[in-house]
Write an enzyme that holds these catalytic residues in place. Structure first.
Site, PDB file in Angstrom:
ATOM      1  N   GLU A  47      34.915  90.167  90.234  1.00 38.85           N
ATOM      2  CA  GLU A  47      36.121  90.907  90.639  1.00 38.85           C
ATOM      3  C   GLU A  47      35.962  92.387  90.267  1.00 38.85           C
ATOM      4  O   GLU A  47      35.401  92.709  89.219  1.00 38.85           O
ATOM      5  CB  GLU A  47      37.319  90.323  89.873  1.00 38.85           C
ATOM      6  N   ASN A 107      43.700  93.939  95.415  1.00 39.06           N
ATOM      7  CA  ASN A 107      42.534  93.498  94.648  1.00 39.06           C
ATOM      8  C   ASN A 107      41.804  92.536  95.567  1.00 39.06           C
ATOM      9  O   ASN A 107      42.299  91.424  95.799  1.00 39.06           O
ATOM     10  CB  ASN A 107      43.004  92.813  93.354  1.00 39.06           C
ATOM     11  N   LYS A 124      43.778  89.199  96.492  1.00 39.43           N
ATOM     12  CA  LYS A 124      44.265  88.426  95.347  1.00 39.43           C
ATOM     13  C   LYS A 124      45.773  88.198  95.425  1.00 39.43           C
ATOM     14  O   LYS A 124      46.556  89.146  95.527  1.00 39.43           O
ATOM     15  CB  LYS A 124      43.930  89.167  94.052  1.00 39.43           C
ATOM     16  N   GLU A 143      47.808  95.063  86.787  1.00 41.08           N
ATOM     17  CA  GLU A 143      47.535  94.695  88.181  1.00 41.08           C
ATOM     18  C   GLU A 143      48.810  94.690  89.014  1.00 41.08           C
ATOM     19  O   GLU A 143      48.757  95.007  90.216  1.00 41.08           O
ATOM     20  CB  GLU A 143      46.851  93.324  88.234  1.00 41.08           C
ATOM     21  N   CYS A 169      39.940  85.810  90.072  1.00 38.71           N
ATOM     22  CA  CYS A 169      40.351  85.796  88.685  1.00 38.71           C
ATOM     23  C   CYS A 169      41.571  84.921  88.376  1.00 38.71           C
ATOM     24  O   CYS A 169      41.435  83.703  88.350  1.00 38.71           O
ATOM     25  CB  CYS A 169      40.564  87.217  88.194  1.00 38.71           C
ATOM     26  N   ASN A 194      37.545  89.135  85.772  1.00 37.86           N
ATOM     27  CA  ASN A 194      37.494  90.015  84.598  1.00 37.86           C
ATOM     28  C   ASN A 194      38.570  89.471  83.660  1.00 37.86           C
ATOM     29  O   ASN A 194      39.758  89.631  83.955  1.00 37.86           O
ATOM     30  CB  ASN A 194      37.877  91.455  84.935  1.00 37.86           C
TER      31      ASN A 194
HETATM   32  N1  ING Z   1      42.473  88.499  84.297  1.00 32.80           N
HETATM   33  C1  ING Z   1      42.941  87.431  83.510  1.00 32.80           C
HETATM   34  C2  ING Z   1      42.681  86.046  84.098  1.00 32.80           C
HETATM   35  O1  ING Z   1      43.527  85.414  84.700  1.00 32.80           O
HETATM   36  C3  ING Z   1      44.683  86.490  82.099  1.00 32.80           C
HETATM   37  C4  ING Z   1      44.363  87.576  83.091  1.00 32.80           C
HETATM   38  C5  ING Z   1      43.887  86.307  80.954  1.00 32.80           C
HETATM   39  C6  ING Z   1      45.731  85.658  82.347  1.00 32.80           C
HETATM   40  C7  ING Z   1      44.197  85.257  80.059  1.00 32.80           C
HETATM   41  C8  ING Z   1      46.056  84.612  81.479  1.00 32.80           C
HETATM   42  C9  ING Z   1      45.272  84.419  80.326  1.00 32.80           C
HETATM   43  O2  ING Z   1      41.565  85.584  83.869  1.00 32.80           O
HETATM   44  C10 ING Z   1      42.671  88.772  85.614  1.00 32.80           C
HETATM   45  N2  ING Z   1      42.057  89.872  86.089  1.00 32.80           N
HETATM   46  O3  ING Z   1      43.361  88.089  86.333  1.00 32.80           O
END
Ligand code: ING
Length: 308
Positions: A47, A107, A124, A143, A169, A194
């Site tokens: 991503e 995205n 996304k 985001e 993601c 990411n």
């Molecule tokens: N990053 C993270 C993901 O879903 C996140 C955001 C991290 C959400 C940890 C919940 C827990 O992997 C992106 N870019 O969506």
């Protein structure tokens, strides 16, 4: 039934805030060549792979924000990637920040075939984080400020002799993502991610970040009898640690390839669409077993409501 082929995940290490797109593309071309040398027909890139994960920064200047976006794809800096891929006859998925001619920001991930043609675009749908500035946090997750939710749904395309879809993601954490593609007979889902750790949003679960990463993709693969490829941008990026764990999951739900580093690394596995048929014809024969008359809440209600 199509012949088996090799798929690759091209995990990348950190992309520095000041790293040029040309420098990143040189890294991606090296990964593409490594994947080709291992017989890959298609490579999944992470991503937002052309730049550092800029949603970690609060920005208000429109020009500063737009500098992170691509107005054309391929553009001057990304064309060498397309040209190299076409010369090698290898396809790829690529995640980047899309600024449309109408000024809309997504995205985005594209699917490019072995001739360098863009055969599909995905934007996304599930945007995590927040849109407001949270200055007390070590970094932001903006985001919802910088992107609109995707407006293309979850399409599946015929490519590489299979039914191929994409997600980005946070999408991988939502069962709806895989099921909508499963209802299009998807056989291979290419996902870039990411994932900052700590996530700052759920510190209670930071010790489970790697488990939740694989659990989400393994569940999606098993419950929809599809291969799932997860390609991370990983490592310590501008002070933010990004989860690695790139992997390739079989329709059985088993991880059949996994990255061993948090840097630029290619992993590969054999995709055999016939293996998808084992559960598509039995355990997850949707036509035989699903009961749509009972699933209405899934699309009728957005947020949960407790029983009266
Ligand atoms: N990053 C993270 C993901 O879903 C996140 C955001 C991290 C959400 C940890 C919940 C827990 O992997 C992106 N870019 O969506």
């Amino acid at each position: 039934m199509s012949d088996p082929f090799i798929v690759a995940a091209a995990q990348t290490g950190p992309v520095a805030r000041g790293e040029t797109r040309a420098a990143v593309v040189r890294r991606l071309i090296a990964l593409l060549r490594a994947a080709h040398a291992r017989g890959a027909a298609v490579v999944a890139f992470p991503e937002l792979v052309l730049t550092t994960f800029f949603p970690r920064y609060w920005m208000e200047d429109a020009r500063e924000i737009d500098a992170w976006f691509e107005r054309e794809m391929p553009g001057p800096e990304t064309r060498p990637l397309f040209e190299t891929a076409a010369a090698l006859g290898i396809g790829f998925s690529l995640g980047y920040a899309e600024l449309t001619a109408q000024g809309r920001r997504f995205n985005t991930s594209i699917l490019v075939d072995g001739t360098g043609r863009i055969v599909g675009t995905y934007r996304k749908v599930h945007l995590p984080g927040h849109a407001d500035h949270k200055p007390d946090r070590p970094y932001q997750h903006l985001e919802k400020k910088y992107f609109e939710p995707g407006d293309l749904g979850f399409p599946v395309w015929r490519a590489f002799g299979a039914h191929v879809g994409m997600a980005i993601c946070n999408d991988r954490r939502w069962p709806e993502t895989y099921r909508v593609m499963g209802l299009q007979d998807v056989e291979l889902v290419l996902i870039g991610y990411n994932t900052p750790v700590p996530s700052v949003m759920t510190p209670q679960y930071d010790h489970l970040a790697a488990f939740h990463n694989h659990l989400s993709m393994q569940a999606g693969a098993y419950q929809n009898a599809t291969y799932v490829v997860g390609a991370a941008k990983a490592g310590l990026e501008e002070g933010s640690s990004l989860l690695a764990g790139s992997c390739i999951v079989a329709p059985s739900g088993e991880i059949i390839a996994q990255a061993a580093s948090a840097d630029d690394e290619v992993i590969t596995a054999l995709v055999d669409p016939a293996l998808c048929q084992i559960n598509k014809r039995t355990t997850f024969n949707f036509a035989a077993h699903r009961r749509c008359e009972h699933y209405g809440l899934i699309t009728a209600r957005t947020g949960a409501a407790p029983p009266a």
